[in-house]
Structure formats: structure tokens, C-alpha cells
Design a protein around this motif. Structure first.
Motif, PDB file in Angstrom:
ATOM      1  N   UNK A 141       3.305  -5.000   3.295  1.00 17.88           N
ATOM      2  CA  UNK A 141       2.188  -5.197   2.351  1.00 17.88           C
ATOM      3  C   UNK A 141       1.375  -3.950   2.235  1.00 17.88           C
ATOM      4  N   UNK A 142       0.374  -3.655   1.330  1.00 21.46           N
ATOM      5  CA  UNK A 142      -0.659  -2.582   1.254  1.00 21.46           C
ATOM      6  C   UNK A 142      -1.099  -2.226   2.705  1.00 21.46           C
ATOM      7  N   UNK A 143      -1.897  -2.770   3.259  1.00 21.92           N
ATOM      8  CA  UNK A 143      -2.309  -2.241   4.728  1.00 21.92           C
ATOM      9  C   UNK A 143      -1.102  -1.666   5.570  1.00 21.92           C
ATOM     10  N   UNK A 144       0.050  -2.377   5.691  1.00 21.14           N
ATOM     11  CA  UNK A 144       1.189  -1.832   6.567  1.00 21.14           C
ATOM     12  C   UNK A 144       1.771  -0.614   5.869  1.00 21.14           C
ATOM     13  N   UNK A 145       1.893  -0.543   4.437  1.00 22.49           N
ATOM     14  CA  UNK A 145       2.461   0.588   3.755  1.00 22.49           C
ATOM     15  C   UNK A 145       1.349   1.834   4.339  1.00 22.49           C
ATOM     16  N   UNK A 146      -0.063   1.536   4.165  1.00 21.75           N
ATOM     17  CA  UNK A 146      -1.057   2.571   4.521  1.00 21.75           C
ATOM     18  C   UNK A 146      -0.802   3.196   6.029  1.00 21.75           C
ATOM     19  N   UNK A 154      -3.752   1.455  -0.522  1.00 21.94           N
ATOM     20  CA  UNK A 154      -3.780   1.625  -1.989  1.00 21.94           C
ATOM     21  C   UNK A 154      -4.692   0.505  -2.723  1.00 21.94           C
ATOM     22  N   UNK A 155      -5.561   1.200  -3.788  1.00 21.43           N
ATOM     23  CA  UNK A 155      -6.416   0.261  -4.282  1.00 21.43           C
ATOM     24  C   UNK A 155      -6.145   0.032  -5.873  1.00 21.43           C
ATOM     25  N   UNK A 156      -4.880   0.745  -6.372  1.00 21.35           N
ATOM     26  CA  UNK A 156      -4.331   0.430  -7.802  1.00 21.35           C
ATOM     27  C   UNK A 156      -2.949   0.417  -7.691  1.00 21.35           C
ATOM     28  N   UNK A 157      -2.318  -0.095  -9.025  1.00 16.62           N
ATOM     29  CA  UNK A 157      -0.988  -0.095  -9.111  1.00 16.62           C
ATOM     30  C   UNK A 157      -0.195   1.290  -9.049  1.00 16.62           C
ATOM     31  N   UNK A 159      -1.445   3.852  -7.227  1.00 15.58           N
ATOM     32  CA  UNK A 159      -1.212   4.119  -5.967  1.00 15.58           C
ATOM     33  C   UNK A 159      -0.257   3.542  -5.112  1.00 15.58           C
ATOM     34  N   UNK A 160      -0.285   2.343  -5.518  1.00 17.68           N
ATOM     35  CA  UNK A 160       0.926   1.180  -4.967  1.00 17.68           C
ATOM     36  C   UNK A 160       2.255   1.844  -5.093  1.00 17.68           C
ATOM     37  N   UNK A 161       2.419   2.400  -6.417  1.00 15.23           N
ATOM     38  CA  UNK A 161       3.851   2.886  -6.657  1.00 15.23           C
ATOM     39  C   UNK A 161       3.927   4.506  -5.830  1.00 15.23           C
ATOM     40  N   UNK A 162       3.118   5.161  -6.094  1.00 16.57           N
ATOM     41  CA  UNK A 162       3.293   6.489  -5.083  1.00 16.57           C
ATOM     42  C   UNK A 162       3.392   6.292  -3.718  1.00 16.57           C
ATOM     43  N   UNK A 163       2.850   5.061  -3.373  1.00 19.03           N
ATOM     44  CA  UNK A 163       3.073   4.884  -1.666  1.00 19.03           C
ATOM     45  C   UNK A 163       4.561   4.469  -1.504  1.00 19.03           C
ATOM     46  N   UNK A 164       4.830   3.836  -2.443  1.00 15.50           N
ATOM     47  CA  UNK A 164       6.363   3.016  -2.417  1.00 15.50           C
ATOM     48  C   UNK A 164       7.327   4.165  -2.532  1.00 15.50           C
ATOM     49  N   UNK A 177       7.098  -2.991  -1.868  1.00 14.94           N
ATOM     50  CA  UNK A 177       5.722  -3.199  -1.718  1.00 14.94           C
ATOM     51  C   UNK A 177       5.032  -4.375  -2.183  1.00 14.94           C
ATOM     52  N   UNK A 178       4.322  -5.021  -1.359  1.00 19.26           N
ATOM     53  CA  UNK A 178       3.704  -6.211  -1.930  1.00 19.26           C
ATOM     54  C   UNK A 178       2.030  -6.134  -2.034  1.00 19.26           C
ATOM     55  N   UNK A 179       1.773  -6.408  -3.194  1.00 21.71           N
ATOM     56  CA  UNK A 179       0.645  -6.027  -3.780  1.00 21.71           C
ATOM     57  C   UNK A 179      -0.481  -7.331  -3.673  1.00 21.71           C
ATOM     58  N   UNK A 180      -0.300  -8.131  -2.760  1.00 24.05           N
ATOM     59  CA  UNK A 180      -1.256  -9.224  -2.649  1.00 24.05           C
ATOM     60  C   UNK A 180      -2.595  -8.790  -2.367  1.00 24.05           C
ATOM     61  N   UNK A 181      -2.635  -7.641  -1.396  1.00 30.38           N
ATOM     62  CA  UNK A 181      -4.225  -7.010  -0.914  1.00 30.38           C
ATOM     63  C   UNK A 181      -4.918  -6.397  -1.814  1.00 30.38           C
TER      64      UNK A 181
END
Length: 271
Positions: A141-146, A154-157, A159-164, A177-181
Motif C-alpha cells: 500500500x502507499x505507506x509501505x511503498x514509502x 504518495x499523495x497523488x496518482x 506520485x503513486x506511479x513514480x513510486x511504482x 501499488x494499492x491506492x486506498x490510502x
């Protein structure tokens, strides 16, 4: 001659409350028509409200469990969950490098739904260097990815893609990468991203209004492993798992279990 029964192995911690960990994984395997085997890495004193205590299983006994399973069972997919110590991670990685035949789904469990921390800081480096390169798919999930990347959540889609993309560079074959958070939790939408070197696939879903979401990450990753054990390609396995977990969450409020974050309904199709 009958075909081989699909077998999935979960390597994870036990949840005494029954909603997450080994218990959720085995329920999911059974619900999806796959025989489940298990290697227990830790015991937790846990319910829907808290994790009261954690007792780690010694690394040499984890090795005994793994080798005994591999000596007899034709495991076709592996789900890895809670691993709290570096020596545990290194032990598992060494055996998997020698004996696993692929289809490894790694769910980097770090924090319980109650907020209790499940992964020691010193274990993060071992997880990153030892297991990520072996994984067919990781499902943070997003906290785990960070945490895995050592960056802010990540706080946007975008940033989510960049972290993936950054996670993909650490060695797994694919990242979910799960965007629920995502910070914009007021939105009705909650999209996950499946990313591989030649693949980018968004999986949108509507948010479901329930507090009974204990074990959702465990359930999703084990549902994906069940699909891979049945021979499905990774995108199909992820899509079917996403449908299963969505419907299990939708049915969660029909259960009356505990007074905190209750479990999803693994057997909603039957009772």
C-alpha cells in the motif's frame, strides 16, 4: 490420470483473531479452489482492536517448515506476508532461491490495521535486498511503498506511479501499488496500479463504507497467489483477486466479529 491439485503456500504470521495473516490466507485459498499449505513465521496475540504481543518463530524452525513442505508438496505459488526480523528474511530468501519455481507474491506487511507496527526497522533493508528481487509481484500500500523507498507517502496518482516505477527498479517482476490510502480519501474512487516493464494497468474501484477491513491486504495478495497457482497470467490473477476482495469487503458487514476493525467475509459466496 487426474490433473495436479493447485497448491499455494503462505509464509506469514498467525493472527489469533482469525482475520488476517495465515488464517486469512488459508481461507482465501480455500474459497478460490486452491489447496493451502503454511509456514508460520510469527505468532501474534491479536484481535480486531489491537496486536498485544508478537512471538517470532526461530529462523531454523522456519527453515524446517519450508523444507518439509517443499520435500513433499508441488507448490505452484507462494504468498509471503509478515516477516519481522532480518534473519527470518535471509533464511526464507536462501531457501526460495534454491527451491521455489516462481509465482512469488510478496505483501510487505509493516503495520496492522490497528496501527500497531509489525516490522522492525532493521528488517526493512533485508526485505528490500533479499526478497524484492525474487518476487513475481509485490503488493505494497502507499505507506509501505514509502517505507521501502525511504520517501514521503504518495499523495497523488502521479506520485503513486513514480513510486511504482522506483519499486520496479528494486527487482520484482511486477508491482501492484494499492491506492486506498491516497490523501484524497473523500473521493469515491480507489484505484490500484499494476506495473511491469511492458505493462501499466489501472484497476479502479469504488470505496466501500465499512470499518470491517481487517486483513484486506493479506486477502488480496493470497487471492492473487491462488490465481497464479491455478495457472492464470498475472494481470488476470490480479483482476480476479481484486473482484474477490471487493465483494468480500462488500459482504463484511454481514459478519458480527469483534468490536474493532472486523474481518472481510472470505466465504461470502457460501454463507
Amino acid at each position: 490420470m487426474t490433473s495436479q491439485t493447485p497448491i499455494a503456500l503462505t509464509i506469514a504470521g498467525s493472527d489469533s483473531g482469525g482475520g488476517a495473516g495465515i488464517q486469512a490466507d488459508l481461507k482465501t485459498f480455500s474459497a478460490l479452489g486452491v489447496y493451502g499449505a503454511s509456514v508460520i513465521t510469527a505468532l501474534t496475540a491479536q484481535n480486531t482492536r489491537e496486536v498485544r504481543a508478537i512471538h517470532d518463530v526461530p529462523a531454523d524452525f522456519i527453515a524446517d517448515q519450508l523444507n518439509t513442505v517443499f520435500d513433499d508438496l508441488a507448490v505452484s505459488a507462494i504468498k509471503i506476508g509478515m516477516l519481522s526480523r532480518p534473519e527470518t528474511i535471509r533464511t526464507i530468501a536462501a531457501i526460495l532461491r534454491e527451491r521455489a519455481s516462481g509465482n512469488i507474491v510478496l505483501d510487505p506487511v509493516m503495520v496492522a490495521k490497528s496501527g500497531d507496527k509489525l516490522l522492525a526497522d532493521e528488517a526493512v533493508d533485508a526485505l528490500r535486498s533479499e526478497l524484492l528481487p525474487l518476487a513475481t509481484l509485490i503488493t505494497p500500500n502507499l505507506p509501505e511503498a514509502a517505507v521501502l523507498l525511504g520517501v514521503d507517502e504518495a499523495v497523488s496518482v502521479e506520485a503513486m506511479r513514480e513510486q511504482a516505477l522506483s519499486l520496479l527498479q528494486l527487482g520484482p517482476a511486477a508491482v501492484l501499488i494499492k491506492g486506498g490510502h491516497l490523501a484524497d480519501s473523500s473521493s469515491d474512487d480507489s484505484a490500484d496500479l499494476l506495473l511491469a516493464p511492458q505493462q501499466e494497468h489501472w484497476l479502479p474501484a469504488k470505496r466501500i463504507a465499512t470499518r470491517n477491513t481487517h486483513g484486506t491486504g493479506c486477502t488480496l495478495s493470497s487471492a492473487i497467489a491462488a490465481g497464479l497457482a491455478r495457472g492464470l497470467p498475472i494481470q488476470t490473477a490480479v483482476e480476479q483477486a481484486k473482484t474477490y476482495i471487493t465483494e468480500a469487503i462488500q459482504a463484511a458487514d454481514t459478519l458480527r466479529v469483534g468490536s474493532g476493525h472486523g474481518p472481510t467475509h472470505h466465504f461470502y459466496r457460501w454463507w
